[in-house]
Write a protein that holds these residues in place. Structure first.
Motif, short mmCIF file in Angstrom:
data_model
loop_
_atom_site.label_atom_id
_atom_site.label_comp_id
_atom_site.label_asym_id
_atom_site.label_seq_id
_atom_site.Cartn_x
_atom_site.Cartn_y
_atom_site.Cartn_z
N GLY A 69 106.17 -106.33 33.47
CA GLY A 69 104.98 -105.71 34.03
C GLY A 69 103.89 -105.47 33.02
N GLN A 269 95.81 -106.08 32.51
CA GLN A 269 96.89 -105.19 32.92
C GLN A 269 96.68 -104.68 34.34
N LYS A 272 97.66 -107.57 36.64
CA LYS A 272 99.10 -107.75 36.70
C LYS A 272 99.77 -106.64 37.50
N THR A 273 99.29 -105.42 37.35
CA THR A 273 99.84 -104.29 38.10
C THR A 273 99.59 -104.47 39.59
N SER A 278 103.49 -102.58 41.25
CA SER A 278 104.42 -101.67 40.59
C SER A 278 103.92 -101.38 39.18
N ALA A 279 104.27 -100.20 38.68
CA ALA A 279 103.89 -99.85 37.31
C ALA A 279 104.72 -100.62 36.30
N LEU A 325 93.68 -97.78 35.80
CA LEU A 325 95.08 -98.21 35.70
C LEU A 325 96.02 -97.08 36.08
N CYS A 329 98.88 -97.08 39.09
CA CYS A 329 100.30 -96.79 38.84
C CYS A 329 100.78 -95.64 39.71
N TYR A 332 101.11 -97.00 43.40
CA TYR A 332 102.28 -97.83 43.65
C TYR A 332 103.58 -97.05 43.45
#
Length: 352
Positions: A69, A269, A272-273, A278-279, A325, A329, A332
């Motif tokens: 992740g 990042q 991708k998250t 998901s974190a 970010l 997190c 999710y």
């Protein structure tokens, strides 16, 4: 642009006898040897906070034994920005550091180099995060081949010849598989295909990560070499105005590189998250502590002698993106769906 003009930066004149004096381009002089307990306490608090904030992140990666992740591009941009930021403050505070070896006491030196020390601690912690992420980067799964053994119930290993009926309405039927697990043969083929696809995807990601590691090494070498050359040729601690101007100009370039990195640091990042929903290996407590810490760090750094907006500005930008970010997190972590076969109460822990 800021960082290229002497009027927008500070240069060191003479450290003085028993004290330090900062002289700007207008000729005004301030005694930097005066102890400011509040500023010193704030700086030490921020440094301790940086170390404490990274502890949950280090712990989570080592506990999971995986950095799943975490974007490799995020690591590259973060390393580039961190190296540029450290080079920027080293060049801007080179004269300040030289006074630590001549006239200042350790306490006065610590107070006047808080900005440099804070950036060094920040870069060091990110470096440890980088090493852990690389060490625990998910390896591609190796596909295993399964040998097909002859059926012991057959008299020989040679398969019997196929016979075809002579009637026109006959159809050719393939022989049914024999042996344990024959009824799941189709599922086994599907699983093998999925495993091969995952292995290929993981292999490509791993190769890309290795290439990024090589780029990180090249960036660190280039920044270190350029900084050393500029320091060596600019007569740190003397009255070489040309050398001071050259350091200020190169520091401005590094500051702009750091600011540019901060603009896009968390973008890979965040992407991708969102894709993983998901974190992953990111630690929510670390983000919770670092978001306000970035703004406090920027304020403290702006008070350091010789620092300008190219030194603390990237921290403000980074803090804003890191807040986005953190929000993802948290979202999710709260909305993660339970896996099949688990109870609805088995949710992903929020604080980990």
């Amino acid at each position: 642009m800021l960082g290229f003009d002497d009027e927008e930066s500070f240069s060191m004149g003479s450290c003085g006898t028993g004290g330090g004096f900062i002289r700007d381009a207008s000729g005004s002089v301030t005694d930097s040897s005066t102890k400011d307990g509040a500023r010193l306490g704030l700086g030490l608090f921020i440094m301790a906070g940086i170390i404490v904030s990274y502890a949950p992140q280090f712990s989570k990666i080592m506990r999971m034994r995986s950095s799943k992740g975490i974007s490799a591009e995020f690591l590259l941009i973060g390393c580039t920005g961190g190296a540029a930021s450290l080079a920027n403050i080293v060049l801007l505070q080179a004269d300040t550091v030289s006074c630590c070896f001549t006239d200042w006491s350790p306490l006065v030196c610590l107070e006047n180099t808080l900005g440099l020390t804070q950036v060094f601690v920040q870069v060091t912690c990110f470096g440890i995060f980088l090493v852990l992420s690389i060490a625990y980067f998910p390896r591609p799964r190796v596909a295993t081949a399964t040998a097909i053994l002859p059926d012991p119930r057959q008299p020989s290993s040679t398969p019997p010849p196929l016979t075809f009926p002579t009637t026109s309405s006959a159809t050719i039927t393939a022989p049914a598989p024999v042996g344990p697990g024959a009824e799941n043969s189709d599922d086994g083929i599907d699983d093998a295909d999925d495993e091969a696809t995952d292995s290929t995807r993981g292999g490509r990601a791993y190769i890309r990560a290795l290439k990024i590691v090589n780029l990180i090494i090249l960036v660190l070498l280039a920044v270190t070499l350029l900084t050393a050359v500029v320091l060596y040729t600019s007569h740190v601690g003397g009255d070489d105005e040309a050398g001071t101007r050259r350091r200020t100009q190169v520091a401005g370039v590094f500051g702009l590189l750091s600011a540019g990195s901060s603009l896009v640091l968390f973008t890979p990042q965040i992407i991708k998250t969102v894709q993983m929903k998901s974190a992953g290996a990111l630690s929510v407590p670390t983000l919770v502590m670092q978001v306000p810490g970035n703004f406090l760090f920027a304020f403290s750094l702006s008070l350091s002698p010789g620092a300008n907006i190219t030194s603390w500005g990237p921290l403000v930008i980074s803090g804003l993106l890191q807040f986005v970010l953190l929000a993802l997190c948290l979202h999710y972590s709260k909305t993660v769906r339970p896996a099949s076969g688990t109870s609805s109460g088995d949710r992903e822990p929020l604080l980990h």
